[in-house]
Write a protein that holds these residues in place. Structure first.
Motif: not given
Lengths: 89, 581
Positions: A21, A48-49, B77, B81, B113, B116-117, B120, B122, B124-125, B128, B131-132
């Motif tokens: 951010m 950001p993405m 965020f 985004f 998207r 993609l997340f 990954v 990770d 933590y990602l 996310r 969130d998407i």
């Protein structure tokens, strides 16, 4: 005239939400476009993405490439942001 | 103006703005638009992005105030985004190059998207992705108008348009603001239909793709009596349906006056009309509608509406409330009837079954999970002292199942005795007849059960091998199929021979068209949604048992359900409104 600098991600979290951010916020204040490279991945420094998808973890080497009138200032600002650990360390 | 025909699930007429719910994770149908519309699509997209950003900004400010910077950071965020220039770029590209609608193009990009997340490593990602989803929902809501809204927090009356409504969604509905339902899937006896009838909300199901034909805010007419939905009606059509709406309300009011009249045929035979309920509050409504008791108390809801198995105390309090509301009238409590078509989150994920309707469900499940079953039975038994409680086991196919269930009940009684807890020792123990096996073995069951209650929906489903919720075969589902009728006749006769009370619960009991036939087949006790009682009572009061018997005898000779239906319709029409007992 493109300006390129390399920098190592110093903070524990790596390029996660908050650092990104701040990074994107900074990039948007300048006119020059900026691309960030990490290994074989690259991202638009204002997206950001895409920055998240770089998956740049602690110790990762990233290359910041800016192009435009204020490219020099932009790269300086971004590099010092990264080196400061995004103000979180 | 578009008119669509579906299946009438709950009578009445509703007129109001559509609220489109897309339960399937926002899969927007592929829609291409005319080249002249591309600029409009892009404008819609920009407006939606702008509005979403504003909304998130407000959320962030509120979150900072209430929850502190950490939570607010999430919204910051989201804000970034949504403002991501690459996001808009990608969506606009899809709109321009493939002529996708803004909603579809946006959904596609968000989908990429999400992938993609997920790809990954990770963790933590990976997290996310949620969130998407959240961002996607927010923006899509703005693109589509007032789309996704929580049905528990409606602020104005709407007609709900959805692919499907799950039982747990249905019970969380804010009843005051729901005018009607227009649903993609389902049949006349799907859970959705039963619940909307119970709530007295007009509903049409099996509409195919109504969720993509209608957009949020569009005016919609739902004619639950005829099974028709009209989108964007012209003023004349609205006026016509308003008249129908008034007519329906007059009819309801007329039937209400029947409430205090006895359900007796013109030749003096008393018929017991009972109500089906799911929550204790309905017991009072049932009495209000003129029910002589509760013929079917479905106990699943408590299990469906919670993520935890309800405790014995919770169950006891609930059952007792229903029994007390019935004020001394009989209350037949059916033990837990959970199957794959209505799985309780509380019971955890069931292993995949190829054929869930024929799988580990209902009493079978209970007999395998004895702790759960015994707790349930304890609660029912303890509630039995509050009134005239009777207990009923569902989904029985073999005599051994009934015996096992009775043995378990006896065990629980013994436990309660030891603990000195009160219950009615003499409470009648009956069972549902909903498998063809139980109907064929009715004489055997009639000797061992205090009463039999025919579950006509499941009995029809199992006899005809038709899934009533599958709109592709739902037309084959007919309770008046001669095979089903012969089973009903057989069960009624077995009851008479062995002095075992037989009742019928299920949609059939509440359909006036079937009333004379059911009486003729020998049934004297029918249990239905309380809203159906007046109409059924009217038939009872206009007919004679002699006529009903003649009708049944004629109908039982038919081989095709079409003949049965025609004959029933003739007999129903022939009822003279002036001839009331």
């Amino acid at each position: 005239m493109a300006v390129t600098r390399e920098v190592v991600i110093p903070n524990k979290e790596g390029l996660h939400f908050r650092p990104i951010m701040k990074f994107v916020d900074t990039a948007q204040r300048y006119q020059a476009g900026v691309t960030v490279h990490c290994e074989d991945r690259q991202a638009d420094g204002r997206s950001p993405m895409e920055m998240l998808m770089l998956v740049a973890t602690q110790g990762a080497k990233v290359k910041v490439v800016a192009d435009g009138v204020d490219a020099e200032e932009l790269v300086n600002a971004l590099v010092s942001l990264v080196e400061s650990g995004f103000g979180e360390m | 103006m578009i008119t669509k025909k579906g299946i009438n699930a709950s009578p009445g007429v509703a007129i109001g703005p559509a609220l489109v719910l897309d339960t399937e994770e926002y899969r927007i149908p592929l829609r291409t638009v005319d080249p002249s519309q591309l600029a409009t699509q892009i404008r819609n997209l920009d407006a939606a992005l702008q509005a979403s950003r504003q909304e998130v900004q407000e959320l962030r400010v509120a979150a900072t105030r209430k929850l502190g910077d950490d939570t607010a950071g999430i919204f910051a965020f989201h804000e970034q985004f949504i403002a991501d220039p690459r996001l808009r770029e990608q969506v606009v590209e899809l709109i321009q190059q493939r002529r996708y609608s803004a909603a579809y193009a946006f959904g596609q990009v968000m989908n990429q998207r999400q992938k993609l997340f997920r790809s990954v490593a990770d963790p933590y990602l990976k997290e996310r992705v949620r969130d998407i989803f959240d961002i996607e929902k927010r923006v899509l809501r703005h693109i589509l108008g007032r789309t996704r809204e929580d049905m528990t927090r409606l602020t104005e009356p709407v007609v709900v348009v959805a692919a499907d409504i799950t039982p747990s969604q249905a019970i969380s509905l804010d009843r005051r603001h729901i005018l009607g339902f227009a649903i993609n899937v389902g049949g006349p006896t799907s859970h959705m239909a039963i619940i909307s009838k119970l709530l007295g909300i007009p509903a049409v199901v099996a509409l195919g793709d109504i969720t993509s034909d209608v957009s949020g805010g569009e005016t919609l007419i739902v004619d639950g009596t005829a099974g028709i939905v009209v989108a964007s009606p012209d003023p004349e059509t609205i006026a016509r349906y308003q008249e129908r709406q008034r007519e329906h309300e007059r009819q309801v009011a007329r039937l209400r006056t029947l409430r205090d009249q006895p359900a007796v045929t013109r030749d003096g035979v008393a018929i017991e009309l009972l109500a089906n309920i799911e929550v204790p509050e309905e017991a009072a409504a049932a009495v209000e509608a003129g029910a002589q008791g509760v013929g079917l108390y479905r106990t699943e809801l408590l299990f469906l509406s919670s993520t935890r198995v309800p405790t014995e105390e919770q169950q006891y309090e609930t059952y007792r409330a229903a029994v007390e509301a019935a004020a001394g009238r009989p209350v037949i409590i059916r033990t837990l009837d959970l199957g794959a078509d209505k799985l309780a989150p509380a019971l955890g994920a069931a292993p995949h079954e190829h054929n869930p309707v024929l799988g580990l469900r209902s009493l079978r499940y209970c007999l395998l999970h004895l702790d759960l079953f015994k707790t349930h039975l304890r609660a029912i038994l303890r509630a039995s002292v509050a009134g005239d409680v009777r207990i009923m086991f569902p989904m029985i196919a073999t005599v051994m199942e009934l015996r096992q269930a009775k043995a378990t009940l006896a065990d629980v009684m013994e436990d309660l005795d030891e603990e000195g807890l009160a219950f009615r020792r003499d409470l009648p123990i009956g069972m549902m007849v909903e498998t063809p096996a139980a109907a064929l073995l009715a004489p055997a069951f009639a000797r061992e059960a205090a009463f039999l209650s025919i579950g006509s929906n499941d009995l029809t489903q199992y006899t005809l091998a038709v899934d009533r919720g599958n709109e592709r075969v739902a037309h084959l589902f007919s309770a008046h199929n001669p095979a089903v009728l012969r089973l009903l006749h057989r069960v009624a006769r077995a009851g008479r021979v062995y002095g075992c009370e037989v009742s019928l619960c299920g949609e059939m009991a509440g359909a006036p068209l079937y009333t004379q036939l059911l009486l003729g087949l020998g049934l004297r006790r029918l249990s239905m949604a309380s809203c159906d009682i007046p109409a059924v009572k009217q038939v009872v009061r206009r007919t004679t048992l002699a006529a009903c018997r003649a009708l049944a005898a004629r109908v039982l000779k038919f081989d095709a359900d079409r003949q049965v239906l025609n004959t029933l319709r003739d007999a129903h029409r022939a009822l003279d409104p002036e001839d009331e007992s």
